[in-house]
Design an enzyme around this catalytic site. Structure first.
Site, PDB file in Angstrom:
ATOM      1  N   HIS A  94       0.856  -1.183   0.000  1.00 15.34           N
ATOM      2  CA  HIS A  94       0.000   0.000   0.000  1.00 15.34           C
ATOM      3  C   HIS A  94       0.891   1.231   0.000  1.00 15.34           C
ATOM      4  O   HIS A  94       1.861   1.301   0.747  1.00 15.34           O
ATOM      5  CB  HIS A  94      -0.908   0.013   1.236  1.00 15.34           C
ATOM      6  CG  HIS A  94      -1.674   1.296   1.385  1.00 15.34           C
ATOM      7  ND1 HIS A  94      -2.419   1.838   0.370  1.00 15.34           N
ATOM      8  CD2 HIS A  94      -1.793   2.171   2.419  1.00 15.34           C
ATOM      9  CE1 HIS A  94      -2.975   2.972   0.774  1.00 15.34           C
ATOM     10  NE2 HIS A  94      -2.607   3.202   2.009  1.00 15.34           N
ATOM     11  N   HIS A  96       0.823   5.816  -1.069  1.00 16.83           N
ATOM     12  CA  HIS A  96       0.087   6.990  -1.549  1.00 16.83           C
ATOM     13  C   HIS A  96       0.857   7.584  -2.725  1.00 16.83           C
ATOM     14  O   HIS A  96       0.979   8.801  -2.843  1.00 16.83           O
ATOM     15  CB  HIS A  96      -0.069   8.029  -0.434  1.00 16.83           C
ATOM     16  CG  HIS A  96      -1.005   7.617   0.658  1.00 16.83           C
ATOM     17  ND1 HIS A  96      -1.893   8.475   1.258  1.00 16.83           N
ATOM     18  CD2 HIS A  96      -1.203   6.423   1.278  1.00 16.83           C
ATOM     19  CE1 HIS A  96      -2.585   7.835   2.203  1.00 16.83           C
ATOM     20  NE2 HIS A  96      -2.178   6.583   2.235  1.00 16.83           N
ATOM     21  N   ASP A 119       1.549  -5.258 -20.439  1.00 17.48           N
ATOM     22  CA  ASP A 119       2.598  -6.199 -20.050  1.00 17.48           C
ATOM     23  C   ASP A 119       2.397  -6.736 -18.634  1.00 17.48           C
ATOM     24  O   ASP A 119       2.943  -7.782 -18.278  1.00 17.48           O
ATOM     25  CB  ASP A 119       3.980  -5.532 -20.142  1.00 17.48           C
ATOM     26  CG  ASP A 119       4.492  -5.416 -21.580  1.00 17.48           C
ATOM     27  OD1 ASP A 119       4.032  -6.183 -22.440  1.00 17.48           O
ATOM     28  OD2 ASP A 119       5.365  -4.554 -21.830  1.00 17.48           O
ATOM     29  N   HIS A 168      -8.498   7.398  -1.525  1.00 17.58           N
ATOM     30  CA  HIS A 168      -7.433   6.957  -0.642  1.00 17.58           C
ATOM     31  C   HIS A 168      -6.136   6.750  -1.438  1.00 17.58           C
ATOM     32  O   HIS A 168      -5.326   7.665  -1.528  1.00 17.58           O
ATOM     33  CB  HIS A 168      -7.892   5.683   0.074  1.00 17.58           C
ATOM     34  CG  HIS A 168      -6.998   5.258   1.178  1.00 17.58           C
ATOM     35  ND1 HIS A 168      -7.410   4.474   2.223  1.00 17.58           N
ATOM     36  CD2 HIS A 168      -5.687   5.488   1.394  1.00 17.58           C
ATOM     37  CE1 HIS A 168      -6.394   4.256   3.044  1.00 17.58           C
ATOM     38  NE2 HIS A 168      -5.333   4.865   2.560  1.00 17.58           N
ATOM     39  N   TYR A 226       8.664 -13.840 -23.425  1.00 18.72           N
ATOM     40  CA  TYR A 226       9.534 -12.740 -23.025  1.00 18.72           C
ATOM     41  C   TYR A 226      10.544 -13.241 -21.994  1.00 18.72           C
ATOM     42  O   TYR A 226      10.227 -14.102 -21.182  1.00 18.72           O
ATOM     43  CB  TYR A 226       8.694 -11.613 -22.430  1.00 18.72           C
ATOM     44  CG  TYR A 226       9.496 -10.424 -21.948  1.00 18.72           C
ATOM     45  CD1 TYR A 226       9.774  -9.346 -22.777  1.00 18.72           C
ATOM     46  CD2 TYR A 226       9.975 -10.383 -20.637  1.00 18.72           C
ATOM     47  CE1 TYR A 226      10.503  -8.253 -22.336  1.00 18.72           C
ATOM     48  CE2 TYR A 226      10.716  -9.299 -20.185  1.00 18.72           C
ATOM     49  CZ  TYR A 226      10.976  -8.236 -21.038  1.00 18.72           C
ATOM     50  OH  TYR A 226      11.708  -7.164 -20.585  1.00 18.72           O
TER      51      TYR A 226
END
Lengths: 231, 231, 231, 231
Positions: A94, A96, A119, A168, A226
């Site tokens: 998490h 910001h 991708d 948020h 890839y």
């Protein structure tokens, strides 16, 4: 216990400032040991330049702290909800981070505009709905996890390893803590480019499904070619 | 073999992170030895901080690997197509650099708004058309090269050393690998400034042809007088 | 005298270039000792790379210099007015940080769009009114403090530790000089994200009061549970 | 000869990359010795990381090279025209810095929106007119100086130490080479903030004349009181 997990979660946390994904303590990384049913997570409010592997807190899948002298991240119940519902993920981040948070604040999903997104994300990166008054007032952080899970009712967390929580900020996940951080970096990059793509075109027309398929599937699944696979 | 070419292509690849043109492994540089008909290119999916000159892969102009223990970049067929068609170029760069990629995602060319662009690009930097379903599904990377070549039917690759592949990102080229990276840096700079120039003016009116001529030709061609030529 | 205060104000000043909040000398930090009724502040026009703790100037709450060989910041009367009116603040910062200054130049408040702002500011960050001709011509810097105080007539400086001075730039404050710098960093971050949030949505609709309450109160006041309180 | 001048012009040139005002060799600084009627300027096309004080070229006010083994900057005739017309300036800078160049490409002046600009520029920063065909084709760089001088017919170069050359980029000047670089940094900062201020307000309404007067005159002229003057 689980020293190796704690060490890897510590290192993954330290990648957040290195990739400029956080300001101060605004973020946290966790990683899970599925065999033990225990996840390791950053303690709450500890500055990154003071963090040590010993500070990492261990929590079980009932949400009980099983080791650690510090409080775990205040977002721990969100991580808990996600680990219990998304059975194949091994790490959660998490932050910001600026550009992803801007989309979250606007309440907009990020359409797939190019191969950079394709991708890593098999389509648009969704944004959650507004939380209800009672969801905010009681068990807010756990309910944050619940609205994410609700948003993924018809989506695959493996194919779309990120979400924007409205007003948020972003959560990303991955096969382990390190991979979840990797996806957080990618998310920030595609969010920035998506915002300006919309400004240039004046609409939200996404890329073609064929090109999305091509790029996602050349990196993921049984036909991926890839990198150095089978080399 | 071709140790000097591999070394220079290695060094040119390492300039991509230095100039902040790439995130993770999202880019590759190649350079060609026209006498041998062989080009050197970055291996696929290798992080830049682990790359060594020995990892650079050699490929001939039929697309066959002639040296190297690793797979070449997944974009190798695009480089191959360009080297075979643009006979005078010596190096190619592909990145997902932010501002150029934004124009590519929007499907917009970059008009020439100022002398910064005119010093390096003799006019607008074009964007390719949508690829067709069959072009995406079969030989996608080679067809990416084909749509670039198609876009340059009436353009000079020497005078316009860059292209935007729609919904994907930029390719640049130059006299050698180093020069192609140089052009990639310039492209990113002019893309950023072009985007905001459009926002300020609200239109796509480019600079005058006279000023474009003056700046391109004071740096290129027989009458160039910028720098220390003949000093 | 007050060596410890001067040292902390020196260190807080040096955080401004570290957090990229200033260009040249465009900013200043002060901190107050409420027992002595004296505040310490940066001298005027001294480059940050030449600043030493000894250069910090001491000023009393009547605005008289009580120690220091240099002139205090030209913004000293603004700090003075704020310390005399906002009795609970311990430090003040002024910068011309880019994104906050943009809102100040536009004369716009920054609405609360997300939890990043709500974690620190209990609502929108206000912008002052135009100053009158006589306020500009006489005691300009002191009057700058007065219009800030006027703007906070119905607002709590503890709950909203920042203001935008119209056509000028931001002032932030906090429990001490260090905390005021912390709030200056947060302000810059939320200003940047607010600007683009408005561009994405095309309006100024702020977040819900419930979510604002939740985030501000989980970090501030008697029921705060973020961090290691009581651990 | 004029070793001290060459050294200071060398140092001022090296500030351009340090302040991130240039890419590659896209810029140059000069400084003049008014007693000798000779100015020192960067050589053309030399990368900054290879530049030495010995490379600096000396040119007289008739435009004749009087010392130096390298060609002077291709923009030398522009510097020459400005030194001959703006008698009180001691240094000149040309860059393609991003935000100032964006305004130049748009052909827009930069209105004074806030005190950051007012502290250094006594009003808007003007943009030149389109150059005519014959001005571009013959003596282009000298004519660039001429259109700048024409633009300042009713403006004071001391009070407005910068100009935007249309479709090209900024020139700034100052009391010496160092001060001209200082103004180039300020210009870039105010250009960036002005662009977003316009986006927020949707118009070009500048700040009040009273506030502009206050800030310019508290730093410039006989009644200036910013800094350590008379301390």
């Amino acid at each position: 216990m689980l020293e190796k997990l704690k060490e890897s979660v510590y290192k993954a946390n330290m990648l957040l400032p290195e990739h400029k994904l956080i300001t101060f303590t605004w973020g946290n990384v966790s990683g899970i040991d599925r065999n033990h049913g225990i996840f390791a997570i950053k303690p709450s409010g500890i500055p990154y330049d003071q963090l040590t592997p010993d500070d990492i807190v261990l929590v079980d899948l009932q949400g009980k702290k099983v080791e650690g002298k510090l409080h775990p991240s205040s977002d721990t119940p969100t991580h808990l909800a996600l680990y219990n519902s998304f059975k194949n993920i091994g790490g959660i981040v998490h932050t910001h981070s600026r550009w992803a948070t801007i989309f979250a604040q606007a309440g907009h999903s990020i359409p797939a505009y190019g191969t950079t997104q394709a991708d890593y994300f098999y389509g648009e990166i969704p944004c959650t709905r507004d939380m209800k008054l009672q969801e905010i007032q009681n068990d807010y952080e756990y309910n944050t996890g619940k609205v994410i899970i609700e948003r993924f009712k018809d989506l695959s967390p493996e194919n779309i390893p990120a979400v924007l929580v409205k007003n948020h900020g972003p959560f990303t996940w991955g096969t382990d803590a390190y991979n979840a951080v990797h996806n957080a970096v990618v998310l920030e990059e595609v969010a920035m480019m998506a915002l300006y793509t919309q400004q240039l075109t004046g609409n939200k027309q996404s890329m073609s499904q064929e090109l999305l398929d091509k790029h996602f599937l050349r990196k993921h699944g049984p036909n991926a070619y890839y990198g150095q696979k089978g080399c």
